[in-house]
Design a protein around this motif. Structure first.
Motif, PDB file in Angstrom:
ATOM      1  N   GLY A  19      35.378  39.737  44.326  1.00  0.00           N
ATOM      2  CA  GLY A  19      34.618  40.801  43.688  1.00  0.00           C
ATOM      3  C   GLY A  19      35.510  41.915  43.180  1.00  0.00           C
ATOM      4  O   GLY A  19      35.345  42.414  42.070  1.00  0.00           O
ATOM      5  N   VAL A  22      37.600  40.647  40.092  1.00  0.00           N
ATOM      6  CA  VAL A  22      36.802  40.618  38.867  1.00  0.00           C
ATOM      7  C   VAL A  22      36.528  42.032  38.400  1.00  0.00           C
ATOM      8  O   VAL A  22      36.662  42.354  37.224  1.00  0.00           O
ATOM      9  CB  VAL A  22      35.483  39.845  39.088  1.00  0.00           C
ATOM     10  CG1 VAL A  22      34.560  40.012  37.902  1.00  0.00           C
ATOM     11  CG2 VAL A  22      35.790  38.378  39.333  1.00  0.00           C
ATOM     12  N   GLY A  23      36.167  42.906  39.324  1.00  0.00           N
ATOM     13  CA  GLY A  23      35.875  44.284  38.967  1.00  0.00           C
ATOM     14  C   GLY A  23      37.074  45.003  38.391  1.00  0.00           C
ATOM     15  O   GLY A  23      36.951  45.801  37.477  1.00  0.00           O
ATOM     16  N   SER A  67      31.111  42.628  41.816  1.00  0.00           N
ATOM     17  CA  SER A  67      31.674  42.656  40.464  1.00  0.00           C
ATOM     18  C   SER A  67      30.814  43.483  39.519  1.00  0.00           C
ATOM     19  O   SER A  67      31.329  44.265  38.727  1.00  0.00           O
ATOM     20  CB  SER A  67      31.811  41.232  39.922  1.00  0.00           C
ATOM     21  OG  SER A  67      32.696  40.493  40.721  1.00  0.00           O
ATOM     22  N   GLN A  68      29.506  43.305  39.611  1.00  0.00           N
ATOM     23  CA  GLN A  68      28.601  44.077  38.751  1.00  0.00           C
ATOM     24  C   GLN A  68      28.698  45.559  39.075  1.00  0.00           C
ATOM     25  O   GLN A  68      28.679  46.406  38.178  1.00  0.00           O
ATOM     26  CB  GLN A  68      27.153  43.596  38.898  1.00  0.00           C
ATOM     27  CG  GLN A  68      26.200  44.288  37.937  1.00  0.00           C
ATOM     28  CD  GLN A  68      26.565  44.049  36.486  1.00  0.00           C
ATOM     29  OE1 GLN A  68      26.730  42.905  36.064  1.00  0.00           O
ATOM     30  NE2 GLN A  68      26.717  45.108  35.697  1.00  0.00           N
ATOM     31  N   ARG A  71      31.774  46.831  37.417  1.00  0.00           N
ATOM     32  CA  ARG A  71      31.575  46.926  35.964  1.00  0.00           C
ATOM     33  C   ARG A  71      30.717  48.134  35.601  1.00  0.00           C
ATOM     34  O   ARG A  71      30.973  48.814  34.611  1.00  0.00           O
ATOM     35  CB  ARG A  71      30.929  45.645  35.434  1.00  0.00           C
ATOM     36  CG  ARG A  71      31.900  44.494  35.290  1.00  0.00           C
ATOM     37  CD  ARG A  71      31.306  43.347  34.477  1.00  0.00           C
ATOM     38  NE  ARG A  71      30.146  42.750  35.105  1.00  0.00           N
ATOM     39  CZ  ARG A  71      30.169  41.757  35.993  1.00  0.00           C
ATOM     40  NH1 ARG A  71      31.323  41.249  36.356  1.00  0.00           N
ATOM     41  NH2 ARG A  71      29.058  41.269  36.499  1.00  0.00           N
TER      42      ARG A  71
END
Length: 147
Positions: A19, A22-23, A67-68, A71
């Motif tokens: 996570g 990706v972030g 990750s979201q 973002r």
């Protein structure tokens, strides 16, 4: 019981790593954090035995959630970076003593961190309160970064 905890903790940390990795791709330090009237703050992520790890097969969903979150912060220009810390480490003590151990404090093991940019401590706390880590029983320590 300890083996089960260690395996579960390893799985949870793997999810956090993915996570954060990706972030981190969506972040990047603001051009001039100080010049924009913002300061940097570290969100230190802790896990203890009460941390709720995902059910088997739920790791992908947990990674997507972290990750979201990263973002969403990046979209506001307030995300700087984030990383997972390795499970192993070296503790250096006064007098030259070295221990192959990662200290565990009252709040648990330091598992990872995010660095964000915010106007002040209250603004940083508002961001930190949205961290998914808190929903799963993890603790988040918020510290201003000096300099």
């Amino acid at each position: 019981m300890r083996i089960h905890y260690a395996i579960t903790a390893g799985v949870a940390l793997a999810a956090l790593v993915a996570g954060l990795a990706v972030g981190q791709r969506f972040g990047g330090a603001p051009a001039d954090v100080q010049g924009e009237g913002r300061n940097e703050y570290a969100l230190l992520l802790y896990e203890d035995a009460s941390y709720q790890w995902p059910e088997p097969g739920g790791m992908e969903e947990r990674v997507a959630e972290y990750s979201q979150w990263a973002r969403d912060i990046a979209a506001t220009g307030q995300y700087v970076t984030g990383r997972k810390l390795a499970e192993e480490g070296l503790l250096l003590a006064p007098g030259g003593e070295r221990r192959d151990a990662v200290p565990t404090g009252e709040q648990g093991v330091l598992a990872g961190y995010f660095v964000i940019a915010a106007e002040d401590l209250d603004d940083a706390a508002s961001i930190a309160e949205t961290c998914p880590h808190l929903r799963y029983g993890g603790a988040v320590s918020l510290r201003p970064i000096e300099g």
